[in-house]
Design an enzyme around this catalytic site. Structure first.
Site, PDB file in Angstrom:
ATOM      1  N   THR A 107      -1.963 -12.145 -12.169  1.00 56.59           N
ATOM      2  CA  THR A 107      -3.029 -11.576 -12.875  1.00 56.59           C
ATOM      3  C   THR A 107      -3.379 -10.120 -12.862  1.00 56.59           C
ATOM      4  OG1 THR A 107      -5.125 -11.877 -11.894  1.00 56.59           O
ATOM      5  CG2 THR A 107      -4.371 -13.711 -13.327  1.00 56.59           C
ATOM      6  N   ASP A 198       4.681  -0.659  -2.452  1.00 60.67           N
ATOM      7  CA  ASP A 198       3.817  -1.354  -2.060  1.00 60.67           C
ATOM      8  C   ASP A 198       3.200  -1.067  -0.428  1.00 60.67           C
ATOM      9  OD1 ASP A 198       2.115  -3.456  -0.520  1.00 60.67           O
ATOM     10  OD2 ASP A 198       2.804  -4.834  -2.344  1.00 60.67           O
TER      11      ASP A 198
HETATM   12  C1  PRP Z   1      -3.127  -2.819  -3.096  1.00 60.50           C
HETATM   13  C2  PRP Z   1      -3.618  -1.574  -2.734  1.00 60.50           C
HETATM   14  C3  PRP Z   1      -5.120  -1.640  -3.413  1.00 60.50           C
HETATM   15  C4  PRP Z   1      -4.635  -2.410  -4.604  1.00 60.50           C
HETATM   16  C5  PRP Z   1      -4.637  -1.324  -5.812  1.00 60.50           C
HETATM   17  O1  PRP Z   1      -3.549  -3.898  -2.162  1.00 60.50           O
HETATM   18  O2  PRP Z   1      -3.874  -1.639  -1.534  1.00 60.50           O
HETATM   19  O3  PRP Z   1      -5.901  -2.521  -2.675  1.00 60.50           O
HETATM   20  O4  PRP Z   1      -3.539  -3.168  -4.411  1.00 60.50           O
HETATM   21  O5  PRP Z   1      -4.436  -2.036  -7.106  1.00 60.50           O
HETATM   22  P1  PRP Z   1      -5.416  -2.154  -8.073  1.00 60.50           P
HETATM   23  O6  PRP Z   1      -5.835  -0.599  -8.304  1.00 60.50           O
HETATM   24  O7  PRP Z   1      -4.735  -2.382  -9.390  1.00 60.50           O
HETATM   25  O8  PRP Z   1      -6.667  -2.923  -7.975  1.00 60.50           O
HETATM   26  P2  PRP Z   1      -2.703  -5.347  -2.291  1.00 60.50           P
HETATM   27  O9  PRP Z   1      -3.495  -6.368  -3.249  1.00 60.50           O
HETATM   28  O10 PRP Z   1      -1.399  -5.307  -2.477  1.00 60.50           O
HETATM   29  O11 PRP Z   1      -3.208  -5.877  -0.971  1.00 60.50           O
HETATM   30  P3  PRP Z   1      -2.813  -5.475   0.624  1.00 60.50           P
HETATM   31  O12 PRP Z   1      -3.312  -3.999   0.871  1.00 60.50           O
HETATM   32  O13 PRP Z   1      -2.971  -6.409   1.382  1.00 60.50           O
HETATM   33  O14 PRP Z   1      -1.054  -5.489   0.440  1.00 60.50           O
HETATM   34  N1  URA Z   2      -0.474  -1.706  -5.000  1.00 54.59           N
HETATM   35  C1  URA Z   2       0.438  -0.926  -4.216  1.00 54.59           C
HETATM   36  O1  URA Z   2       0.586  -1.142  -2.865  1.00 54.59           O
HETATM   37  N2  URA Z   2       1.242  -0.102  -4.863  1.00 54.59           N
HETATM   38  C2  URA Z   2       1.034  -0.039  -6.051  1.00 54.59           C
HETATM   39  O2  URA Z   2       1.822   1.038  -6.641  1.00 54.59           O
HETATM   40  C3  URA Z   2       0.092  -0.590  -6.698  1.00 54.59           C
HETATM   41  C4  URA Z   2      -0.619  -1.410  -6.195  1.00 54.59           C
END
Ligand code: PRP
Ligand code: URA
Length: 207
Positions: A107, A198
């Site tokens: 989602t 990521d």
């Molecule tokens: C990533 C990033 C943000 C989020 C951004 O975290 O570090 O927190 O996604 O996406 P958004 O602006 O669409 O919400 P992730 O959910 O991958 O978790 P992680 O840091 O544990 O890898």
């Molecule tokens: N979270 C990440 O880590 N990278 C992106 O580009 C978007 C979400």
């Protein structure tokens, strides 16, 4: 709301190194810490000064010291953790809270799993997260902080999409955003383009 893009050449150079897919986990982490430190100069630029009388070896003087502006750094887990060390190097007295959330892979909506912040709600909160993609995670984290009583909040990210900036601006017009780069777009999986991939996986070597 103000959008601050830190266009210092050192920040831009280091960010380009981070974007490269060949950059190792060790180097990525080191660069993120360094950039967070440089960005810390900007985010603290308006901290008020007070003047105290001190004595140099030659004479007395009225010397500037930072007054007020007690800080809490609040990383959004996991990736936000990568910006904490750079900021605590600059602001050693800062408290550190933690906001646990991940983005659901299907989602793309944020899911909360942990929240721990200091009791004093008068402090300035600097929310850290390298990536501002749809803005869902940052918006929800800020809403949670406001519901908890925090009134003074800034958001520090490395790379943002225009959609992420728009979401935060609309939902939290009182929150200033600090970025190293405003990128072009999101892809079909809501990853930032050109972005850096990521961030959590690159910091922690989990891919
Ligand atoms: C990533 C990033 C943000 C989020 C951004 O975290 O570090 O927190 O996604 O996406 P958004 O602006 O669409 O919400 P992730 O959910 O991958 O978790 P992680 O840091 O544990 O890898
Ligand atoms: N979270 C990440 O880590 N990278 C992106 O580009 C978007 C979400």
């Amino acid at each position: 709301m103000a959008l601050h893009i830190i266009d210092h050449p050192l920040v831009q150079h280091k960010l380009s190194l981070m974007r490269c897919k060949e950059t190792s986990t060790m180097k990525f982490r080191e660069l993120l810490k360094e950039i967070a430190m440089f960005m810390g100069y900007e985010i603290t630029r308006d901290f008020p000064l007070t003047y105290e009388e001190i004595e140099t070896p030659l004479m007395k003087m009225s010397a500037p010291k930072i007054s007020g502006k007690k800080v809490v750094i609040a990383p959004i887990l996991r990736a936000g953790l990568g910006m904490v060390d750079g900021l605590t190097t600059l602001i050693p007295s800062a408290r550190v809270g933690h906001i646990g959330m991940y983005r659901d892979e299907e989602t793309c909506l944020p899911v909360f799993y942990y929240y721990k912040m200091p009791a004093n709600k008068d402090r300035l909160v600097i929310v850290t997260d390298p990536m501002l993609a749809t803005g869902g995670s940052a918006c929800d984290a800020i809403s949670r902080l406001k519901a908890d009583g925090y009134k003074s909040i800034r958001l520090m990210c490395l790379v943002a999409s225009p959609q992420g900036v728009q979401a935060v601006t609309e939902q939290h017009p009182d929150v200033d955003i600090y970025l190293a780069a405003l990128d072009d777009d999101l892809n079909e999986k809501n990853y930032i383009l050109p972005g850096l991939g990521d961030a959590g996986d690159r910091i922690f070597g989990t891919r």
